[in-house]
Motif scaffolding. Structure first.
Motif, PDB file in Angstrom:
ATOM      1  N   GLU A 129     -10.135   4.010   6.413  1.00 33.11           N
ATOM      2  CA  GLU A 129      -9.768   5.416   6.590  1.00 33.11           C
ATOM      3  C   GLU A 129      -8.265   5.621   6.410  1.00 33.11           C
ATOM      4  O   GLU A 129      -7.818   6.600   5.814  1.00 33.11           O
ATOM      5  N   MET A 130      -7.477   4.680   6.948  1.00 32.08           N
ATOM      6  CA  MET A 130      -6.027   4.760   6.787  1.00 32.08           C
ATOM      7  C   MET A 130      -5.658   4.759   5.306  1.00 32.08           C
ATOM      8  O   MET A 130      -4.834   5.556   4.861  1.00 32.08           O
ATOM      9  N   ASP A 131      -6.284   3.863   4.556  1.00 29.89           N
ATOM     10  CA  ASP A 131      -5.977   3.767   3.136  1.00 29.89           C
ATOM     11  C   ASP A 131      -6.435   5.000   2.372  1.00 29.89           C
ATOM     12  O   ASP A 131      -5.733   5.491   1.491  1.00 29.89           O
ATOM     13  N   VAL A 178      -3.709   7.312   0.432  1.00 32.91           N
ATOM     14  CA  VAL A 178      -3.740   7.495  -1.021  1.00 32.91           C
ATOM     15  C   VAL A 178      -3.753   8.988  -1.365  1.00 32.91           C
ATOM     16  O   VAL A 178      -3.013   9.443  -2.239  1.00 32.91           O
ATOM     17  N   PHE A 179      -4.578   9.749  -0.654  1.00 31.31           N
ATOM     18  CA  PHE A 179      -4.621  11.189  -0.890  1.00 31.31           C
ATOM     19  C   PHE A 179      -3.270  11.827  -0.578  1.00 31.31           C
ATOM     20  O   PHE A 179      -2.728  12.611  -1.366  1.00 31.31           O
ATOM     21  N   SER A 189      -0.189  -1.040   5.786  1.00 26.15           N
ATOM     22  CA  SER A 189      -0.744  -1.464   7.079  1.00 26.15           C
ATOM     23  C   SER A 189      -2.263  -1.320   7.089  1.00 26.15           C
ATOM     24  O   SER A 189      -2.959  -2.139   7.686  1.00 26.15           O
ATOM     25  N   GLY A 190      -2.786  -0.297   6.411  1.00 25.60           N
ATOM     26  CA  GLY A 190      -4.240  -0.153   6.315  1.00 25.60           C
ATOM     27  C   GLY A 190      -4.871  -1.325   5.592  1.00 25.60           C
ATOM     28  O   GLY A 190      -5.949  -1.812   5.989  1.00 25.60           O
ATOM     29  N   LEU A 191      -4.204  -1.796   4.536  1.00 25.37           N
ATOM     30  CA  LEU A 191      -4.717  -2.965   3.819  1.00 25.37           C
ATOM     31  C   LEU A 191      -4.698  -4.210   4.704  1.00 25.37           C
ATOM     32  O   LEU A 191      -5.636  -5.010   4.688  1.00 25.37           O
ATOM     33  N   VAL A 192      -3.619  -4.368   5.477  1.00 29.64           N
ATOM     34  CA  VAL A 192      -3.540  -5.516   6.396  1.00 29.64           C
ATOM     35  C   VAL A 192      -4.641  -5.424   7.452  1.00 29.64           C
ATOM     36  O   VAL A 192      -5.331  -6.411   7.732  1.00 29.64           O
ATOM     37  N   VAL A 193      -4.817  -4.243   8.042  1.00 32.85           N
ATOM     38  CA  VAL A 193      -5.869  -4.060   9.054  1.00 32.85           C
ATOM     39  C   VAL A 193      -7.237  -4.319   8.440  1.00 32.85           C
ATOM     40  O   VAL A 193      -8.082  -4.999   9.030  1.00 32.85           O
TER      41      VAL A 193
END
Length: 122
Positions: A25-27, A31-32, A74-78
Motif C-alpha cells: 500500500e505504501m508503494d 508511486v501515484f 521504505s515500502g519496498l524494504v517493508v
C-alpha cells in the motif's frame, strides 16, 4: 516547521505504540503521489526563481517528491523484509528535510522582504 514536528511526534507515537506498515500500500500510494508531484513540479519549474510564494511552492513540491521516493524505498524494504522500522527511519528523514526546506523558505522570504523594503526600513 509544524509539519516537521507533527511527523516527528507521529514517528515517536508509532515507535512507542507500534505500527504495522503495509509495504504494498505504501508503494502504491507513493508511486501515484510521485506521478502527481512530478507533474506539478514540472509545471512550477518556470516559477522557481520568481516571487517568494512561487519559490515556496516549488520548494514544497520538491520536498514532496523527495518524500515520495523515501516512502517508496521504505515500502519496498517493508515489503521485502517486514522490517517496520524502515518506515520510522524514513519518517524522521522526511521530517528533517521538511524542516530544512522550511528554514530555506523563511530565509528567502526574509531576504526578499529586506530587498523590497524602503531604504528607511533597511
Amino acid at each position: 516547521m509544524l509539519l516537521s514536528a507533527g511527523i516527528v511526534s507521529d514517528v515517536i507515537r508509532r515507535l512507542l505504540f507500534g505500527s504495522d506498515p503495509l509495504g504494498a500500500e505504501m508503494d502504491g500510494f507513493s508511486v501515484f503521489s510521485l506521478f502527481v508531484n512530478v507533474t506539478v513540479l514540472r509545471m512550477l519549474a518556470q516559477y522557481r526563481e520568481g516571487e517568494i510564494h512561487m519559490r515556496a511552492s516549488w520548494i514544497c513540491t520538491l520536498a514532496d517528491v523527495a518524500a515520495n521516493f523515501g516512502v517508496l524505498g521504505s515500502g519496498l524494504v517493508v515489503l521485502a523484509t517486514g522490517w517496520r522500522y524502515a518506515d520510522l527511519v524514513v519518517g524522521l528523514a522526511i521530517s528533517m528535510y521538511v524542516a530544512k526546506e522550511a528554514v530555506e523558505i523563511w530565509r528567502q522570504a526574509r531576504d526578499s522582504g529586506e530587498r523590497d523594503a524602503p531604504l528607511s526600513e533597511q
